[in-house]
Every structure is written in C-alpha cells, then in structure tokens.
Design an enzyme around this catalytic site. Structure first.
Site, mmCIF file in Angstrom:
data_model
loop_
_atom_site.group_PDB
_atom_site.id
_atom_site.type_symbol
_atom_site.label_atom_id
_atom_site.label_comp_id
_atom_site.label_asym_id
_atom_site.label_seq_id
_atom_site.Cartn_x
_atom_site.Cartn_y
_atom_site.Cartn_z
ATOM 1 C CG ASP A 126 -1.674 1.234 1.459
ATOM 2 O OD1 ASP A 126 -2.315 1.708 0.499
ATOM 3 O OD2 ASP A 126 -1.650 1.760 2.583
ATOM 4 C CG LEU A 127 1.683 5.425 -2.163
ATOM 5 C CD1 LEU A 127 3.031 4.787 -2.485
ATOM 6 C CD2 LEU A 127 1.090 6.089 -3.403
ATOM 7 C CG ASP A 128 -1.521 7.904 0.795
ATOM 8 O OD1 ASP A 128 -0.779 8.886 0.931
ATOM 9 O OD2 ASP A 128 -2.149 7.661 -0.249
ATOM 10 C CB THR A 183 -2.060 3.206 -3.973
ATOM 11 O OG1 THR A 183 -2.549 4.417 -3.388
ATOM 12 C CG2 THR A 183 -1.809 3.449 -5.461
ATOM 13 N N GLY A 184 -5.078 3.362 -3.482
ATOM 14 C CA GLY A 184 -6.316 3.984 -3.919
ATOM 15 C C GLY A 184 -6.064 5.168 -4.828
ATOM 16 C CG ASP A 222 -2.417 2.182 6.474
ATOM 17 O OD1 ASP A 222 -2.525 1.991 5.243
ATOM 18 O OD2 ASP A 222 -2.734 3.259 7.019
ATOM 19 C CG ASN A 273 -7.734 1.152 0.954
ATOM 20 O OD1 ASN A 273 -7.147 1.085 2.035
ATOM 21 N ND2 ASN A 273 -7.307 1.902 -0.039
#
Length: 288
Positions: free
Chosen positions: A7-9, A41-42, A234, A237
């Site tokens: 994931d990114l953020d 990522t979203g 984290d 999603n």
C-alpha cells in the site's frame, strides 16, 4: 516469496508523503534478489508514477483500489471502470449532499467546485487545532491536486468528458453525520463496492474491483502463485489483498481491525516498516 504488494499512504509513505531512502533501498534490494514489487493504492495511476519517480523506484502499479493495473513501463494491463450510469448516480448524490468528491479517471481527477468549497470550509474548522496524520495527509494531497494540470474543477459531473473512464470516486468529509450517511447509502448498493481508506472518507468503485482481485490478476500475469505473494497495508481498503495474499502483513500504525486480522505485524510507516518487512522476508525470518 516472489511478489510483494505494498500500500502507499500510511504504509510505504512517511508522514511527509514521501518514500524514505530506507524503503527505496529495501525495494531495490528485493528486486535485485528476484522478488517482484508492486504498489497497490487507492490513488490514481499518474499520482503514483510521480511519487515513485521522486522516490527513485520503478514497479508495476495497482491504482484506484485495483481498478487499474500498469506494468513498470506504463503499459496498462487491466482496467475496470464504473458504468457511466452508476458513476453519474453516485456523483449526483454527493453533489446533492454537498460532499466533496474526486472522480479518478485516465484523464485526471475531476472535482465539483461547490463541493470543493464546502470541503475547504470544513477543513478550516479543524485547522485551528493540530490535525492528525490522516487529516494532514489528505489536506496535503488535495492541495497538491488542486494545483496540478490534471486536476479539473467542474460545476457538475455532467461536464466530465464522455470518454473518461471513471475508476474510483473518493468522497471526503469532516462531518461525521455526512460520513455515516454516505457509508450507509453506498454500502447497501449492489452496483458499487464501497471501501474506506481512512477515517474521513469513503470510496466507490466497480463491484468486481479490489486490491486483492488486482493482485490476483497481476500474479497470474507474472506466473506467480498466490501462495508466493505478500501484501502489506494499514487500512480497510487493504483487507482484500491482505486476506488473498500468501502472507498478509499489517503496518504497526494500522487500524486495530487490520492488526487483528493480519498474519504478521511490521513496524510503523515512520519506522520504515516496509523496509523492515522486506529485509525479514529476504532473510527468511518471521516478520515481527
């Protein structure tokens, strides 16, 4: 493990929304060792390309919560937009409720002017106090988007070009009542999948779209069995890919529900948790 999805953020990115040198170095080490790494990522694809470039890494990208997949050279391998009728009904509801939204497309991000102004007014009410990390990250992202050439302000969703593929509609509000109403409204619909990526938002996408499904598609493209995949994240999603991967790892800063369902827990994003997990995997040691 042969495929590592991050994931990114709140995961790969630190509090400054940057890829730390420690994380970048670990990704390079994994790639040199033969492990494939992908970002899931979203965020819209173009955003991730810029962040990756600044961080000095190059990977396949699962964007818009799994609605798009691009290889490391930018070739689109898969996409699944919302039907235009469904997307229009979602955006009309958000406009009627004056809830800020961003519609992610291959042509950039579209946001309604009046809902943007309503969102700014909401943010002003919280800026008197110190915003938490999630809020600060969202403010930074919105301000960054606002000044980009592919951020389009429209008076209504009717102005979004017909050729735009709408992959994801992210709604944001600091108003708890609006958030609850939106989440209840869209979680009960069968023509969209509603996910939450942090405390103050909810997102709508095609019912068949998820990070987990996209990871499965990418793994198949790379001829990698799902049992040989790792996913790290984290927030809510990320649940689908954490469940579907051979190993699901939660960040130390993950939501309590994510910590409870993950198979392993690494360090926080501030402590370069992605790098820590990669090093442990390359060593063949448990990720703790």
């Amino acid at each position: 493990m042969k495929l590592f999805a991050t994931d990114l953020d709140g995961t790969l990115l630190n509090r400054d929304s940057q890829i730390s040198q420690e994380n970048a170095d670990a990704i390079h080490k994994a790639q040199k060792a033969g492990m494939k790494v992908t970002i899931a990522t979203g965020r819209v694809y173009s955003d991730v390309v810029e962040i990756s470039r600044q961080g000095g890494i190059k990977t396949p990208i699962i964007g818009s919560n799994g609605a798009t997949i691009h290889d490391e050279n930018g070739e689109r391998l898969f996409h699944q937009p919302l039907s235009r009728e469904t997307a229009a009904s979602v955006m009309q509801w958000l406009e009627d409720e004056q809830i800020y939204y961003e519609a992610s497309t291959q042509m950039g991000i579209y946001a309604q002017i009046s809902s943007h102004e309503a969102m700014l007014a909401e943010l002003e009410r919280v800026l008197g106090s110190e915003p938490d990390e999630d809020i600060a990250r969202m403010i930074h992202s919105i301000k960054k988007h606002y000044n980009k050439k592919d951020y389009h302000r429209v008076t209504s969703h009717h102005e979004i070009p017909a050729e735009a593929c709408i992959y994801n509609i992210m709604a944001f509000s600091m108003n708890p009542e609006k958030l609850q109403l939106g989440r209840e409204t869209f979680s009960s619909r069968t023509d969209v999948a509603m996910v939450v990526s942090f405390e103050h938002n909810f997102e709508m996408q095609h019912p068949d779209v998820s990070k987990g499904n996209a990871l499965t598609i990418l793994a198949e493209h790379l001829n990698i069995p799902m049992k040989d995949t790792v996913a790290i994240g984290d927030n809510f999603n990320d649940v689908s890919m954490l469940k579907m991967a051979g190993l699901g790892i939660a960040m130390g800063n993950a939501e309590p529900e994510i910590l409870a369902m993950a198979q392993s827990i690494t360090r926080t994003n501030v402590e370069h948790g992605v790098a820590h997990a990669i090093h442990k995997l390359l060593e063949g040691s448990p990720v703790v």
